[in-house]
Each structure stands twice: as C-alpha cells, then as structure tokens.
Design a protein around this motif. Sequence first.
Motif, mmCIF file in Angstrom:
data_model
loop_
_atom_site.group_PDB
_atom_site.id
_atom_site.type_symbol
_atom_site.label_atom_id
_atom_site.label_comp_id
_atom_site.label_asym_id
_atom_site.label_seq_id
_atom_site.Cartn_x
_atom_site.Cartn_y
_atom_site.Cartn_z
ATOM 1 N N HIS A 12 52.883 -18.916 15.497
ATOM 2 C CA HIS A 12 53.654 -19.782 16.394
ATOM 3 C C HIS A 12 55.070 -19.983 15.877
ATOM 4 C CE1 HIS A 12 53.264 -23.673 14.166
ATOM 5 N NE2 HIS A 12 52.080 -23.205 13.809
ATOM 6 N N ASP A 20 55.303 -23.864 8.284
ATOM 7 C CA ASP A 20 54.524 -24.072 9.506
ATOM 8 C C ASP A 20 55.471 -24.011 10.695
ATOM 9 O OD1 ASP A 20 52.498 -24.558 11.242
ATOM 10 O OD2 ASP A 20 52.294 -26.683 10.793
ATOM 11 N N ASN A 21 55.730 -22.829 11.214
ATOM 12 C CA ASN A 21 55.163 -21.589 10.843
ATOM 13 C C ASN A 21 56.234 -20.498 10.861
ATOM 14 O OD1 ASN A 21 53.338 -19.648 10.195
ATOM 15 N ND2 ASN A 21 52.319 -19.592 12.157
ATOM 16 N N GLU A 77 52.329 -24.800 20.066
ATOM 17 C CA GLU A 77 51.101 -24.784 19.250
ATOM 18 C C GLU A 77 50.839 -26.164 18.671
ATOM 19 O OE1 GLU A 77 48.536 -24.213 15.661
ATOM 20 O OE2 GLU A 77 50.472 -25.179 15.851
ATOM 21 N N GLU A 78 51.905 -26.774 18.175
ATOM 22 C CA GLU A 78 51.750 -28.032 17.436
ATOM 23 C C GLU A 78 51.261 -29.183 18.303
ATOM 24 O OE1 GLU A 78 51.537 -28.204 14.484
ATOM 25 O OE2 GLU A 78 52.846 -26.761 13.470
ATOM 26 N N ASP A 117 48.896 -18.411 9.933
ATOM 27 C CA ASP A 117 49.384 -19.787 10.140
ATOM 28 C C ASP A 117 48.910 -20.770 9.063
ATOM 29 O OD1 ASP A 117 50.526 -22.045 11.262
ATOM 30 O OD2 ASP A 117 48.998 -22.298 12.809
ATOM 31 N N TYR A 148 50.763 -25.853 0.661
ATOM 32 C CA TYR A 148 50.676 -26.142 2.100
ATOM 33 C C TYR A 148 50.217 -27.564 2.400
ATOM 34 C CZ TYR A 148 49.990 -24.948 7.040
ATOM 35 O OH TYR A 148 50.080 -24.880 8.402
#
Length: 503
Positions: free
Chosen positions: A312, A324-325, A358-359, A386, A452
């Motif tokens: 994404h 991200d991302n 996406e988020e 991702d 992450y």
Amino acid sequence: MLLALVAVGSSSWAEVSREEAARAEALAQDQKVMSTAKKDSEIMANLTHLSDMIGPRLTGSAALKRANDWTAAKMKSYGLSNVDLEGWTIPLGWERGTATARIIEPDNGRSLSLASLGWTPGTKGKIEADVVILNAKNSKELMQYRGKLKDAVILRGAPAVVRPVNEPLPAPGATTDKKPEPGKEPEKTAPPMRPNYAEMMAFRRELMEFLRTEGAAVLLQDAAKPLNLLTTTGGWQGTDRANAPEPLPSAYMAHEHYALLHRLASRPGAPKTRIAIEITNKLLPGPVAVYNTVGEIRGSEKPDEFVILGAHLDSWDLAQGTTDNGTGTSVVLEAARILARSDVKPRRTIRFVLFTGEEQGLYGSRAYVQKHKEELPRISMCLVHDTGTGKVIGIGLQGREIVKPLLEPELASLKDLGFKDVNLRSMGGSDHASFEKEGVPGFAVQQEMSEYRFTHHSQADTLDKAHEADLTQGALVMAVTALRVANMPNLLPRDKPVRGRGE
Ligand SMILES: [Zn+2]
C-alpha cells in the motif's frame, strides 16, 4: 537445455530429462533476476523520494495523489505496460490539525503529548474539563456512567502493559494452522480466550454513541508504546457521512502521560483532575477521488492470467510513512524494475499494484477486487509486502495446505537469501486479505520485525529506520516468487480447508 537434447531415448527418460531441463531453465532465470538486482538499484532512491520529498501519504490527500503520479511515472520508466491510476472514492477527506493538552489540576505544570485518531473532529476551541476514567466492558457496565460524563475528558480504562524496548518479542507467527500428525488424536486444549471481534466492534459503536449522547468532550486512549511514542489509526464509518452524527474528538495519548492522568484521576477521595485541551482537525466534504497505481509485465503465453505483487502506497501522517508502507512500495517498484529488465518473459502477466486506503480498512484493495471481479478466477496469487523494513523469512499460505508442496520446490533459490520457509500461517490486516475474502490465494510475506513495533503508525516511522540490504532481499523474494508462480503449469489451486480461512 542441454539435458533436453540428450534425452531422445525412451519416453520416460525423455520426460524426466524434460523436467530436469525445465528446472535448470527456471534456476537460470532466477539467476538472471538476481544479477539484474545488483545493477543500478533504485530501491533506496525511491524510498528516499517517497519519504523525504513526497512525505506522509494520507488517504485522500494531495500528497497521496503526487505519490500516485510519481509511482506511475516510475513504472513507465521501467517499461511496464498498461500503467494506470485506477480511481475509487472515499466519502470524505480529513486533515490533521494540532492537538495540545496540559494538566491544570493538580497544578503540576505537565504538558501532555497526544495524536488525534483519523477522521475525528477537533474540540470546540480550547476547553478545560474534568478527567473521568471509564472502565465499562459491556452495555450493563456502561449504564453506571449515565449522567456523569457531560463535558468530561474520558480515559478509556487502565493504562496498557507496555513491553520494555529491550525485551524481545515472541517468535513471529505464534498462530499456526497445525495439523495433527497422522494416526494421532489432535491435542485437546482449552479454546483460546479471544474476544469476539464482531462483539467488540458492536460494543465500541455502542460506547461511542453513548459518549456522544451523554455529551462527553474528548475520548483519550493509551498509545500503548514505550518511550513517549504516539500512534494513530481510525477512518470513516460506512459510506453515508452526510447524515451521520459528528463523531467525538478522540486521541491517543503517550503511554507515560496516559498512565499519569490515570493515577491522578484514581486518587482516593476523588479529588478533581482537570486538563486544558485543544484539538483542531478538518473533515473535508466528499466524495474524494483516490487512486491505486497499477502497471504490468504482459505474459508471453497466458496474458489473461495474473500474478499480483502489491503493497500500500498510503500511510498515516505522524511521520514519513517509511516503514508503513514506503518500504513495501519501494520493494514492489524494485521487483518491477528487476523483472522488467531481466529479459525473463513470464508466461502469465505479472501485475504490480500500489493500493491506497489500506490504513482505514483495506478500502483500495477491496475497490480493486470489485473492479476486477471478472478476472478473479484467473488471478493465481496476490502477494503483499507490509511489515516494515525487515528481511523476508517466509510466506504464510493462510492455511492453504494444497499450495505448500507446489510452491515450496519453486522457491529453492531463495534459501541463499535467508528465506526460511513456506508455511501455513495466516496474517490479516493487509491487502492480501481482500483477495483471500474472494477466494483468490492472497498471501503476505513474513518478515523480521526490526523496529516495526515502535515505528508502526508512530512519529518515528522515518527514513533512518530503513535497511537497504533487507529491502533488496525483499524485492528479490517478491520478484522470484512472482516469476515462478507466473511460469507454473497451472494457476494455484483454490481449494482451502474452511478452518484455515484467514481474513
Ligand atoms: Zn501497512
């Protein structure tokens, strides 16, 4: 090739030799891909441009559209075909403003660090309000708070338990779709105490509605990260925003500050805890046009069958959206560059898709599967990257057992890159899930976590966290896997045991 020429004897010999020749040819193609990757890598230049020049790419923002245009130009420069921006819409846009707060009672001089949830409004100017802890876990418990929340700042329960930064995480993929060994009874264990997701969401909606009708001023949640890191999430609800009531101003507060407010507000004797708080955000009337960037390498034999590599392009906006991302985006672009410049001519079409929205709930990939509904039976696989900058160590097949013996031997070349295995694990929460939901094999690569858990959605999601070597490795895993799946005799099978369904 050589073996095929020798094999002119009996038909079974010929068959074995043909198979060996095909294997050798496939390995030679893998090598071509790997050697192209070493030449003129653009992976860090692309990630740097995306992070430093374009910046965070909130869904519906002008920056995201710039990222669409720029990634489309990149795809064209690599020689991809049918490069396009595929439009879809969101019901309304959102712009983050400022969020400031400080404690005024007790008068301890503390200012507080917080970040709004996306698609929530601001406060009506600067307000001063009592802090009230709300511990309700169900409708019945909620009723105790009736009449007690007017104009209050609400703390949503006790502070989180935050794992120290130097404490290692449990091994990735703690959830497995493990089959009992043949002849053995499956182990009988108590069912896991997992909250029912649908029930949880239903209660959350009820809670928000309750807070709104009770006239609460702001809802605060613990950011639940160490060392003052913030987080953000959120999105629009449904599609009908014109008639929807305005949501409550809501924010994540740094764990240290949330814990302090919680201690103060739970002092014995119930003395007041008050804060001054001001949040300014803008909800922008929609619908707003949003785009997925797509491009492809046409298949040489079966151009109407597809393998999709995805990531994404949109990000949250507290930092640069690097891990991200941006990382997945630059990995997919690099895989496209490598494959396009390797002279490997995949049999099926390999399509590269940079999803958006996406988020806020996988909206862009859902729009994609809707728009391409007619193609779904001819998509062999969608594979997404991702989970930040870490090296790719596996591919989880979402419980698709039948795919494992087919894919495993194809990925032999990846062992030298530190790729460990193909397994049955499931992962949710990224765009592959939109394909899985439609029955199309949709997988996410499994990665080393790197940092992450800190960078994800926080103000520390910045370019300095990227590791070039691991991203190049990711691009190679994606490129080789796509090429191999594109060249397999058949599409990956759709059959899947129901229990493994990972959505
Ligand atoms: Zn993501």
